[in-house]
Design an enzyme around this catalytic site. Structure first.
Site, PDB file in Angstrom:
ATOM      1  CG  ASP A  93      -1.998   0.954   1.169  1.00  0.00           C
ATOM      2  OD1 ASP A  93      -2.105   1.649   0.136  1.00  0.00           O
ATOM      3  OD2 ASP A  93      -2.775   1.041   2.126  1.00  0.00           O
ATOM      4  CB  SER A  94       0.576   4.444  -1.763  1.00  0.00           C
ATOM      5  OG  SER A  94      -0.599   4.998  -1.194  1.00  0.00           O
ATOM      6  N   GLY A  95       0.792   4.058   1.561  1.00  0.00           N
ATOM      7  CA  GLY A  95       0.933   4.874   2.754  1.00  0.00           C
ATOM      8  C   GLY A  95      -0.082   6.005   2.810  1.00  0.00           C
ATOM      9  N   GLY A  96      -0.814   6.206   1.715  1.00  0.00           N
ATOM     10  CA  GLY A  96      -1.821   7.276   1.673  1.00  0.00           C
ATOM     11  C   GLY A  96      -2.810   7.155   2.821  1.00  0.00           C
ATOM     12  CG  PHE A  97      -5.856   3.996   5.046  1.00  0.00           C
ATOM     13  CD1 PHE A  97      -7.166   4.450   4.987  1.00  0.00           C
ATOM     14  CD2 PHE A  97      -5.464   3.259   6.159  1.00  0.00           C
ATOM     15  CE1 PHE A  97      -8.075   4.175   6.007  1.00  0.00           C
ATOM     16  CE2 PHE A  97      -6.361   2.976   7.182  1.00  0.00           C
ATOM     17  CZ  PHE A  97      -7.664   3.432   7.099  1.00  0.00           C
ATOM     18  CG  ASP A 147      -4.820   6.847  -2.449  1.00  0.00           C
ATOM     19  OD1 ASP A 147      -3.853   6.590  -1.702  1.00  0.00           O
ATOM     20  OD2 ASP A 147      -5.924   6.302  -2.310  1.00  0.00           O
ATOM     21  CD  GLN A 189      -9.532   7.512  -2.710  1.00  0.00           C
ATOM     22  OE1 GLN A 189     -10.640   7.577  -2.147  1.00  0.00           O
ATOM     23  NE2 GLN A 189      -8.542   6.754  -2.233  1.00  0.00           N
ATOM     24  N   GLY A 216     -10.866   4.466  -0.479  1.00  0.00           N
ATOM     25  CA  GLY A 216     -11.770   5.378   0.223  1.00  0.00           C
ATOM     26  C   GLY A 216     -13.120   4.780   0.567  1.00  0.00           C
ATOM     27  CG  ASP A 266      -6.073  -4.629   2.059  1.00  0.00           C
ATOM     28  OD1 ASP A 266      -6.691  -3.933   1.227  1.00  0.00           O
ATOM     29  OD2 ASP A 266      -5.628  -4.175   3.135  1.00  0.00           O
ATOM     30  CB  CYS A 304     -12.890 -25.595  10.667  1.00  0.00           C
ATOM     31  SG  CYS A 304     -11.424 -24.700  10.083  1.00  0.00           S
ATOM     32  CB  CYS A 306      -7.794 -24.498   9.995  1.00  0.00           C
ATOM     33  SG  CYS A 306      -8.107 -24.010  11.700  1.00  0.00           S
ATOM     34  CB  CYS A 309     -10.520 -26.535  13.578  1.00  0.00           C
ATOM     35  SG  CYS A 309     -11.201 -24.873  13.832  1.00  0.00           S
ATOM     36  CG  HIS A 335     -10.355 -20.568  12.802  1.00  0.00           C
ATOM     37  ND1 HIS A 335     -10.845 -21.805  12.415  1.00  0.00           N
ATOM     38  CD2 HIS A 335     -11.419 -19.738  12.807  1.00  0.00           C
ATOM     39  CE1 HIS A 335     -12.142 -21.718  12.210  1.00  0.00           C
ATOM     40  NE2 HIS A 335     -12.526 -20.485  12.437  1.00  0.00           N
TER      41      HIS A 335
END
Lengths: 373, 373
Positions: A93-97, A147, A189, A216, A266, A304, A306, A309, A335
């Site tokens: 991620d660009s770091g914008g958030f 962004d 955006q 966004g 994500d 499950c 996994c 589990c 899990h």
């Protein structure tokens, strides 16, 4: 191109589609949920465990890695893949958030953003060019344009100015980006205004990015607004390129996103709630740290397959979480990531065999009925 | 008998010996270091990782498990092995050390000890009979008698009374203990008085426990006192039974203990310092969280074949520890347990092939020369 997308099948009645994302570090079947490894580690997990779960791509974070340990250090280490011992794909991620989340600690100008570190208060400056430099040093397979992730709610005028600046920054990112083995994605955006979302998409699509994110969203708005924004945006995005909905990672949002044509997702939520003792099940959530599970000798989720589990009970995992034992956080995290990986694989399978609409209907019926076990 | 010991070879010039501890959950080559899983988990580790490292026996704790989650819950879960998914041997400490460490929170009488929980201040009572009941519920392979771990320093009169009460408690433990599949070990006390150590041993040996621990050492005394106490005690213990030095887990103390005829050791130190960013190396300790390792792309210890050293650099592990990432604690813990397991295996091998005195000499020479890399 560093990253390409092969569309394999589209659902005839919804927007859902199954494909393959080809990256320099392997092919990733889509739709896909990408576990988040903010600081060059998916919290509590080893790379081997992520592979066991089936992860083909993980996300890491430019802002965090820039501050600690620093992108130059990671460049010296041979890049992020080598640094963290992960030979499959990485998206950063660009770091914008993160920068825009700092509130009073940052100042936005046309040139870029000045901000103070959340760790030590030191002052830093991020611009589109700097963010490209950092991500080139990291060497991730997919990098994101810098962004502005605008707040919600925000007025139309603010959003319009913001999305136009995001477009100008996307152009600067494209110009600054040099690594041929990396794919730079653009980010649409436009806040909660359908026409501004479309304007953003119309500005970015001609720039021919190898993939597009919808940013966004999942910032506190009601679900119906997110769905409306997706419905306004996705049809304008190229069919032959991957589409990524940022910050989404609950089963209900994932299936709604998939049904509207999203390929990649994500979110920190599955790993974060795990460390608070909450696990995802096919019926919603189960807070295993709660008292009713003290003597419950069933697995986190019956049926499950996994690792958690197959080998441990709710009673044991509750004990570990209550006593703050790391192995408990490992088990709940394992899990949750397994549940989402298998949920996405199931959605993909249903798109391929033509039963996605049934799966969607069944899910929304059951999920509406019951949220907590 | 539930647990027996086969002596394979004795070093002709020191007290060192190699053997096998036979337990209902497998054979354990000795001398052995037992990783500590205080709360039914060896902090940060999975059972599979412990097996990979070569652990055949781990230690857990009666006091902690009695308080949380409660021994009755573990009984209902099918015992500690099943509860924590560990099918190799388990030794449980009696809780004596923990209860006596509570200081003002506990009151010792002949009948037993009244104490307040360190968690919620609730009042509890532990007696030899209660401690047997708890450990029978846990189902560990080796259980320890309830003893008083006397403080250091303490005057002769106090120690004499204390060790005699420990003997009376050992008798009560033996009488109360019913499970044939468990071995109850006696604990020699006697503070730092060689003759009282011998008196304690002379009282306990005729009771014919299947194994003997030396308790109340590594409690702050100078090393030479520990060695003197071992030299006074061990020769009085039966040759055909395992000998366990409680609370010892650094390479220097381990090799000194082995050279004086000790077979089993445990300590929280290797796992605790790991979580503070310090690792064990053949030259002592390396605090990987320190600044000099920021750009050090070597493994924790060059030449080490452990998972952490095969795959990660000091720079990466330092980054994880500095950012409080759980995977960092996993890697340092893995390394430290691996180092000790391999150190003990090396000592055992040298006893078998007759080179223990050389290994001992080489170690003490090197260790005196250099403690930090």
């Amino acid at each position: 191109m560093a990253v390409t997308y092969t569309l394999i099948k589209e659902c005839p009645t919804t927007g859902a589609r199954a494909g393959i994302l080809h990256t320099p570090h392997g092919d990733v079947p889509t739709p896909v949920f990408m576990p988040v490894g903010t600081q060059a580690t998916v919290k509590t997990m080893s790379p081997e465990e992520l592979k066991e779960i089936g992860a083909g791509i993980i996300l890491s974070n430019t802002y965090h890695l820039y501050l600690r340990p620093g992108h130059e250090l990671i460049r010296e280490a041979g890049g992020l893949h080598k640094f963290m011992n992960w030979d499959r794909a990485i998206l950063t991620d660009s770091g914008g958030f993160q920068v825009f989340s700092l509130g009073d600690l940052r100042k936005i100008k046309e040139e870029g953003v000045t901000f103070r570190s959340h760790i030590d208060g030191s002052e830093h400056f991020l611009s589109p060019e700097k963010v490209m430099e950092i991500q080139e040093a990291l060497g991730s397979d997919i990098i994101m344009a810098f962004d502005e992730c605008a707040p919600y709610p925000a007025d139309r005028e603010y959003i319009k100015n913001s999305l136009e600046r995001t477009t100008r920054w996307a152009e600067r990112c494209k110009k600054a980006h040099t690594r041929q083995d990396q794919a730079l994605f653009g980010i649409v955006q436009g806040g909660m205004y359908a026409d501004l979302r479309q304007e953003s998409a119309r500005q970015l699509v001609p720039m021919d990015f190898p993939g597009y994110a919808v940013g966004g969203l999942s910032v506190g708005e009601p679900a119906h607004l997110m769905y409306e924004m997706l419905e306004a945006t996705v049809p304008l995005l190229p069919q032959n390129k991957p589409r990524y909905l940022m910050g989404v990672g609950t089963a209900d949002y994932l299936i709604e996103g998939v049904s509207r044509g999203i390929d990649m997702f994500d979110c920190v939520l599955p790993t974060r709630i795990a460390r608070n003792g909450t696990v995802m099940t096919r019926d919603g959530y189960l807070t295993v740290r709660n008292a009713p599970y003290a003597k419950d000798f069933r697995p986190l989720e019956e049926g499950c397959e996994c690792y958690a589990c197959r080998n441990y009970t709710r009673a044991y995992i509750r004990h570990l979480i209550k006593t703050n034992e790391i192995f408990g956080f490992r088990l709940t995290t394992y899990h949750n990531l397994y549940v989402l990986a298998h949920f996405m694989a199931k959605l993909r399978e249903s798109i391929l065999n033509g039963t996605f609409p049934d799966v969607y209907q069944e899910f929304t019926a059951r999920f509406g009925r019951k949220k907590e076990d």
